[in-house]
Design a protein around this motif. Sequence first.
Motif, mmCIF file in Angstrom:
data_model
loop_
_atom_site.group_PDB
_atom_site.id
_atom_site.type_symbol
_atom_site.label_atom_id
_atom_site.label_comp_id
_atom_site.label_asym_id
_atom_site.label_seq_id
_atom_site.Cartn_x
_atom_site.Cartn_y
_atom_site.Cartn_z
ATOM 1 N N TRP A 83 0.838 -1.206 0.000
ATOM 2 C CA TRP A 83 0.000 0.000 0.000
ATOM 3 C C TRP A 83 0.871 1.253 0.000
ATOM 4 C CZ3 TRP A 83 -5.070 -0.112 -0.863
ATOM 5 C CH2 TRP A 83 -5.770 1.085 -0.737
ATOM 6 N N ARG A 87 -6.910 -0.332 -8.043
ATOM 7 C CA ARG A 87 -7.192 -1.698 -8.510
ATOM 8 C C ARG A 87 -7.632 -2.600 -7.362
ATOM 9 N NH1 ARG A 87 -2.017 -2.229 -12.502
ATOM 10 N NH2 ARG A 87 -2.783 -0.775 -14.059
ATOM 11 N N LEU A 88 -6.988 -2.450 -6.216
ATOM 12 C CA LEU A 88 -7.389 -3.248 -5.059
ATOM 13 C C LEU A 88 -8.789 -2.879 -4.593
ATOM 14 C CD1 LEU A 88 -4.046 -3.334 -3.066
ATOM 15 C CD2 LEU A 88 -5.208 -5.280 -4.121
ATOM 16 N N GLU A 97 0.040 2.705 -7.166
ATOM 17 C CA GLU A 97 -0.794 2.475 -8.340
ATOM 18 C C GLU A 97 -1.709 1.248 -8.180
ATOM 19 O OE1 GLU A 97 3.344 0.809 -9.255
ATOM 20 O OE2 GLU A 97 2.547 2.629 -8.356
ATOM 21 N N LEU A 98 -1.463 0.442 -7.170
ATOM 22 C CA LEU A 98 -2.331 -0.711 -6.907
ATOM 23 C C LEU A 98 -3.581 -0.350 -6.111
ATOM 24 C CD1 LEU A 98 0.166 -3.565 -5.957
ATOM 25 C CD2 LEU A 98 -1.131 -3.288 -8.068
ATOM 26 N N ARG A 99 -3.600 0.803 -5.483
ATOM 27 C CA ARG A 99 -4.703 1.155 -4.574
ATOM 28 C C ARG A 99 -6.058 1.112 -5.257
ATOM 29 N NH1 ARG A 99 -1.405 6.135 -1.982
ATOM 30 N NH2 ARG A 99 0.095 4.844 -0.865
#
Length: 77
Positions: free
Chosen positions: A14, A23-24, A19-21
């Motif tokens: 996190w 999408r998660l 950039e994964l936030r």
Amino acid sequence: MELDHDAAIRAHFWDHVPELRQRLGTWTARNVDLNDPIVTREVRDRLVARLAAQYLRTGRGAGLGSSALSVHGHGGG
């Protein structure tokens, strides 16, 4: 001393892979909406709680709300 490895891994990704936030958040919302006997209410609740904890831990509570709204088609963006 017991280590909480899963929490440490969540926090690391996190914090260091922002950039994964989104999408998660999207993935979590889709899983919550599943009508699947394997993904029980308890599993969904834990998933949402873990996602919310990361938003709140990093002072991004507003992002949690906007993520939920956009996934469900209520956002303005």
